[in-house]
Design an enzyme around this catalytic site. Structure first.
Site, PDB file in Angstrom:
ATOM      1  N   ASN A  45       0.807  -1.219   0.000  1.00 25.57           N
ATOM      2  CA  ASN A  45       0.000   0.000   0.000  1.00 25.57           C
ATOM      3  C   ASN A  45       0.844   1.275   0.000  1.00 25.57           C
ATOM      4  OD1 ASN A  45      -2.285  -1.506  -0.140  1.00 25.57           O
ATOM      5  ND2 ASN A  45      -2.941  -1.166   1.978  1.00 25.57           N
ATOM      6  N   CYS A  52     -16.396  -2.936  -5.126  1.00 23.16           N
ATOM      7  CA  CYS A  52     -15.430  -4.013  -5.018  1.00 23.16           C
ATOM      8  C   CYS A  52     -15.968  -4.980  -3.985  1.00 23.16           C
ATOM      9  CB  CYS A  52     -14.055  -3.493  -4.623  1.00 23.16           C
ATOM     10  SG  CYS A  52     -13.985  -2.964  -2.925  1.00 23.16           S
ATOM     11  N   ASP A  70      -7.219  -4.401   7.505  1.00 22.54           N
ATOM     12  CA  ASP A  70      -6.528  -5.374   6.648  1.00 22.54           C
ATOM     13  C   ASP A  70      -5.969  -6.570   7.425  1.00 22.54           C
ATOM     14  OD1 ASP A  70      -7.135  -3.834   4.478  1.00 22.54           O
ATOM     15  OD2 ASP A  70      -5.118  -3.032   4.170  1.00 22.54           O
ATOM     16  N   ARG A  98      -2.060 -10.638  -5.457  1.00 24.60           N
ATOM     17  CA  ARG A  98      -2.086  -9.175  -5.498  1.00 24.60           C
ATOM     18  C   ARG A  98      -1.290  -8.600  -4.336  1.00 24.60           C
ATOM     19  NH1 ARG A  98      -7.688  -6.746  -5.365  1.00 24.60           N
ATOM     20  NH2 ARG A  98      -6.272  -4.982  -5.289  1.00 24.60           N
TER      21      ARG A  98
END
Ligand code: UD1
Length: 432
Positions: A23, A125, A315, A407
């Site tokens: 990130n 999403c 997260d 990812r």
């Protein structure tokens, strides 16, 4: 489509190297659009999302060169040079933006440098609607005219953006990053109040300062930026990935193992470490990083609530839920950042976890042992929580749709296998 097979039950022992933060990299890379000179980023992780951002930047005209030998120093020995000498195209197309929401981070820099930008609206999403309205309102306050046409955000400004006093009504990481980048080249002072304090935002701010930006209050909730006429090139090393660190810390804990995580820092993730310690896991700093040991430990359930940094990160929510599923006693996990971020729950339940969801909270009642099953990855962090559950479960777990994992996690099977996990990637039709 790739799948991952795990035979659970082996305590992990060994060393796991941690890479640069995904990130952080996803906001440091578009920062190159702010200058015609070269921005060189080292400690860049090798991930699908990074390639997507590189493709997006390339079509804006950014030249890229990879230097260094990955074989010698891993990704710490590799550096990506990004040079936006001339921006040839100010449109970020739907096809790239739909793959990765962080693509919207080109908006602020393009507008600041070129006076115009067209960026596809990211759309929904898996983990919620995730609008970008706060990014757009703040840019309007800085003098941009913004219209939404044919699924695109069209933004333009006559001359330079103007400094403004932005108060975000809600903490937004991407919003803070977009406005911070835009403000570096604006005319006058921009104050960003209720700014996100995430280490990745601070990393961006430090890199911008290295590029000649004038920013005060880095790491706090109020950022003050004095706009300058131009930025220059810099060499910058990406901060370690606190979410990758936390995920492998849970891998050590859930298998009752003993693992050293190298190339990372304890100060980036105090809220996660506090929870692990509350559960009964030993976490201590070492010369190279962090040791996480749960050998012979009884893991006890603990309540968790996700919050903006320095609170517990959303997260890490799915990974901790996997751990709590094997703890003794009950835990309540409350998600306050994203709606619909409990998609891993039905999959964990297929493995024998006892979880009840009530609105934004999940009550997890620990079971002595999870059991292996076929499960489906739904998003990045949900995928890793299923891998973690599989490492602890009795028997075989097969995780389908692991492309989500690629990812955000580099060489996940290799890193876990090096610590004794019985894990392999294979190709095959997913059980859809
Ligand atoms: C970033 C991270 C993501 C992390 C999240 C929260 C990147 C690439 N991604 O995402 O991994 O989970 O921070 O820590 O860094 N919101 C609005 N309007 C806006 C912007 C945000 O309503 O204009 C809402 C979102 O829907 C969400 C909350 O604010 O509910 C926080 O979102 P934000 O911090 O912006 O997340 P991202 O930057 O997208």
């Amino acid at each position: 489509m790739d799948r991952i097979r795990i035979l659970g039950g082996t305590p992990l022992k060994g060393i796991i190297p941690i890479g640069g933060a995904k990130n952080a990299a996803l906001t440091l890379m578009p920062a190159c659009l702010l200058t015609a000179e070269t921005l060189t980023l080292s400690n860049l992780p090798h991930l699908v999302d990074i390639t997507t951002m590189a493709n997006l930047l390339a079509q804006h005209g950014v030249g890229m060169a990879m230097n260094g030998d990955a074989a010698l120093g891993g990704h710490t020995g590799r550096a990506l040079e990004l040079t936006a000498a001339e921006i040839v195209n100010t449109t970020a197309p739907y096809d790239l933006v739909r793959r990765m929401r962080a693509s919207v981070l080109v908006l602020g820099p393009l507008l600041a440098r070129c006076g115009q930008a067209r960026v596809s609206l990211p759309g929904g999403c898996a983990i919620g609607t995730r609008p970008v309205d706060l990014h757009l309102k703040a840019l309007e306050q800085m003098g941009a005219r913004i219209t939404l046409e044919e699924g695109y955000i069209a933004a333009e400004v006559n001359g330079r953006l103007k400094g403004a006093h932005i108060i975000f009504p809600q903490v937004t990481v991407g919003g803070t990053e977009n406005i911070l980048m835009a403000a570096t080249l604006a005319e006058g002072e921009t104050v960003i109040a209720n700014a996100a304090r995430e280490p990745e935002v601070a990393d961006l701010a430090h890199c911008l300062v290295a590029m000649g930006a004038r920013i005060e209050g880095i790491g706090t909730g109020t950022l003050r930026v004095q706009g300058v006429e131009a930025l220059h090139g810099a060499l910058y090393s990406v901060v370690p990935d606190r979410i990758e660190t936390g995920s492998y810390a849970v891998a050590a804990a859930i298998t009752r193992g003993d693992v050293e995580l190298t190339g990372t820092r304890i100060d980036l993730m105090e809220s996660v470490i506090k929870i692990l310690r509350d559960c009964g896991v030993l976490v201590e700093p070492t010369a190279r990083g962090i040791r996480v040991c749960a050998e012979g430990a009884e893991i006890v359930g603990t309540d968790i609530m996700t919050e903006p940094y320095p609170g517990f990160p959303t997260d890490m929510q799915a990974q901790l839920m996997a751990l709590m599923a094997t703890a003794s006693g009950a835990s309540m996990i409350t998600e306050t950042i994203f709606e619909n971020r409990f998609m891993h729950v039905p999959e964990l339940m297929r493995m024998g976890a006892k979880i009840n969801v009530h609105g934004a909270s999940a009550i997890v009642r620990g079971v002595p042992r999870l059991s292996g099953a076929q499960v489906m990855a739904t998003d990045l962090r949900a995928s890793v929580s299923l891998i973690l559950a599989g490492l602890a479960a009795e028997g075989e777990t097969v995780v389908n749709r692991v492309y989500h994992l690629d990812r955000g996690y580099e060489r996940v099977e290799e890193k876990l296998a090096a610590c004794g996990a019985r894990i392999e990637r294979f190709k095959g039709d997913a059980a859809e």
